[in-house]
Design a protein around this motif. Structure first.
Motif, PDB file in Angstrom:
ATOM      1  N   LEU B  61     -57.947 -70.999 -18.923  1.00  0.00           N
ATOM      2  CA  LEU B  61     -57.922 -71.829 -17.720  1.00  0.00           C
ATOM      3  C   LEU B  61     -59.316 -71.963 -17.114  1.00  0.00           C
ATOM      4  O   LEU B  61     -60.024 -70.982 -16.933  1.00  0.00           O
ATOM      5  CB  LEU B  61     -56.975 -71.207 -16.680  1.00  0.00           C
ATOM      6  N   LEU B  63     -61.088 -73.764 -13.696  1.00  0.00           N
ATOM      7  CA  LEU B  63     -60.859 -74.470 -12.431  1.00  0.00           C
ATOM      8  C   LEU B  63     -62.175 -74.692 -11.706  1.00  0.00           C
ATOM      9  O   LEU B  63     -63.034 -73.825 -11.667  1.00  0.00           O
ATOM     10  CB  LEU B  63     -59.918 -73.673 -11.516  1.00  0.00           C
ATOM     11  N   ARG B  64     -62.295 -75.884 -11.119  1.00  0.00           N
ATOM     12  CA  ARG B  64     -63.390 -76.190 -10.203  1.00  0.00           C
ATOM     13  C   ARG B  64     -62.793 -76.277  -8.796  1.00  0.00           C
ATOM     14  O   ARG B  64     -61.584 -76.200  -8.635  1.00  0.00           O
ATOM     15  CB  ARG B  64     -64.034 -77.536 -10.575  1.00  0.00           C
ATOM     16  N   ASP B  65     -63.630 -76.439  -7.808  1.00  0.00           N
ATOM     17  CA  ASP B  65     -63.252 -76.599  -6.397  1.00  0.00           C
ATOM     18  C   ASP B  65     -62.798 -75.265  -5.798  1.00  0.00           C
ATOM     19  O   ASP B  65     -61.818 -74.664  -6.235  1.00  0.00           O
ATOM     20  CB  ASP B  65     -62.129 -77.634  -6.208  1.00  0.00           C
ATOM     21  N   ALA B  68     -59.125 -74.898  -4.677  1.00  0.00           N
ATOM     22  CA  ALA B  68     -58.197 -74.803  -5.810  1.00  0.00           C
ATOM     23  C   ALA B  68     -58.254 -73.406  -6.426  1.00  0.00           C
ATOM     24  O   ALA B  68     -57.227 -72.837  -6.806  1.00  0.00           O
ATOM     25  CB  ALA B  68     -58.542 -75.871  -6.857  1.00  0.00           C
ATOM     26  N   VAL B  71     -56.296 -71.005  -4.176  1.00  0.00           N
ATOM     27  CA  VAL B  71     -54.842 -71.166  -4.352  1.00  0.00           C
ATOM     28  C   VAL B  71     -54.396 -70.507  -5.655  1.00  0.00           C
ATOM     29  O   VAL B  71     -53.388 -69.783  -5.695  1.00  0.00           O
ATOM     30  CB  VAL B  71     -54.457 -72.667  -4.338  1.00  0.00           C
ATOM     31  N   TYR B  72     -55.162 -70.732  -6.705  1.00  0.00           N
ATOM     32  CA  TYR B  72     -54.801 -70.137  -7.996  1.00  0.00           C
ATOM     33  C   TYR B  72     -54.860 -68.611  -7.949  1.00  0.00           C
ATOM     34  O   TYR B  72     -53.902 -67.921  -8.320  1.00  0.00           O
ATOM     35  CB  TYR B  72     -55.724 -70.663  -9.103  1.00  0.00           C
ATOM     36  N   GLY B  75     -52.182 -67.148  -5.690  1.00  0.00           N
ATOM     37  CA  GLY B  75     -50.843 -67.335  -6.246  1.00  0.00           C
ATOM     38  C   GLY B  75     -50.611 -66.467  -7.474  1.00  0.00           C
ATOM     39  O   GLY B  75     -49.520 -65.928  -7.681  1.00  0.00           O
ATOM     40  N   ARG B  76     -51.642 -66.293  -8.269  1.00  0.00           N
ATOM     41  CA  ARG B  76     -51.486 -65.577  -9.536  1.00  0.00           C
ATOM     42  C   ARG B  76     -51.631 -64.072  -9.361  1.00  0.00           C
ATOM     43  O   ARG B  76     -50.906 -63.305  -9.977  1.00  0.00           O
ATOM     44  CB  ARG B  76     -52.551 -66.098 -10.510  1.00  0.00           C
TER      45      ARG B  76
END
Lengths: 198, 198
Positions: B61, B63-65, B68, B71-72, B75-76
């Motif tokens: 995985l 992810l940028r930003d 985001a 949140v990831y 959440g994870r």
């Protein structure tokens, strides 16, 4: 019934109306008299001190910010289709909610505010930002049918509106063929409803 | 181990380092040579075509930003403490993630980019936006200990960084007593780590 304090030509308000239409959610629409400054009046300032629309009222809950309203509505009523439960997919969607809140707000939305509503913003900068977003979006959509999670999500509802009316600010997304095809896919979704300018 | 492509003076990168510190998540930090344009080079552009930091890599995985990534990660790995599962609380937190992505990015962050890094942005507009945000935030914190959900969440990690270093852009949050007290509460959280400038 849930109530949306709404301004018809606002893309931010349309994000919520679009999601409600796609997800089949009933929504009472209260048209706010923006030109008379009703959104900054006593009644609506009490609901949203930021003096902006949309505002969602659902029982005792009051939410401002179109992205926050999308996350709430999808999480509460839309099922996992529109706002996945898995952390990595929420992260994927969230990338595009940030693009909607930041880059699109200060790109195509800003350009439209200048041309359509006479705002004193830097039009050249807004156009430059718009072209950058469209290029990056087009590259992404060259290999993806949808923005995130392999299916239409609230990312579509957040990103589509200001691109669909971008021509009102002198920005033309049509030469970006993958963006254009993606916009057509959104318009073909069951329940889709347009806003003025689409 | 998860890897963060990082730039130490970036508030957006610090959002992620701060959350990892507060939640006790191990994170491999790779310092990116921003001045040499490494973030726009071939290797990092392949990970993030937007040419920006931070970037998070967790197995396959990417992810940028910063929002985001928050949140990831929450959440994870962070449990519901930092990113609630209930839709109405996600909506509440999300309101502030949008403020971080939009208003703070174009307010205190923009002012700091001008003063500290020589960016050609509209400083007066950035200052005006900063004062508006601080006033609204102060009003909110007059009746709330934390931004959302009655407890520290990723909203704190998203909103705090650029306010804590806002003085580097000529913005002083200290006269806003409720903002100031809230920043002190954040600094007192177990595991808190500062960034240069705090």
């Amino acid at each position: 019934m849930m109530k949306l304090y709404d301004l018809e030509p606002s893309g931010n308000c349309y994000k919520v109306r679009l999601f409600a239409a796609l997800a089949g959610l009933p929504l009472e629409i209260e048209a706010v008299d923006f030109l008379a400054g009703e959104h900054k009046g006593e009644r609506l300032s009490a609901l949203n001190p930021w003096g902006e629309l949309p505002i969602l009222e659902d029982g005792k809950l009051v939410l401002r910010d179109s992205q926050a309203i999308l996350v709430y509505l999808a999480g509460r009523y839309g099922g996992e289709a529109w706002w996945p439960g898995e952390a990595h997919l929420q992260g994927e969607v969230m990338q595009w909610l940030s693009v909607a809140a930041n880059e699109i707000q200060h790109g195509p939305n800003a350009a439209r505010l200048v041309d359509k509503f006479g705002y004193a913003l830097d039009k050249a900068l807004a156009l430059e930002r718009s072209e950058r977003i469209l290029r990056l979006l087009d590259d992404h959509l060259a290999t993806h049918q949808w923005l995130a999670a392999g299916r239409p999500t609230i990312a579509e509802c957040a990103v589509f509106p200001y691109l669909a009316v971008a021509w009102e600010g002198g920005v033309d997304p049509r030469p970006y063929q993958h963006v254009n095809a993606w916009m057509e896919r959104i318009k073909a979704l069951p329940g889709f409803q347009p806003m003025p300018g689409i």
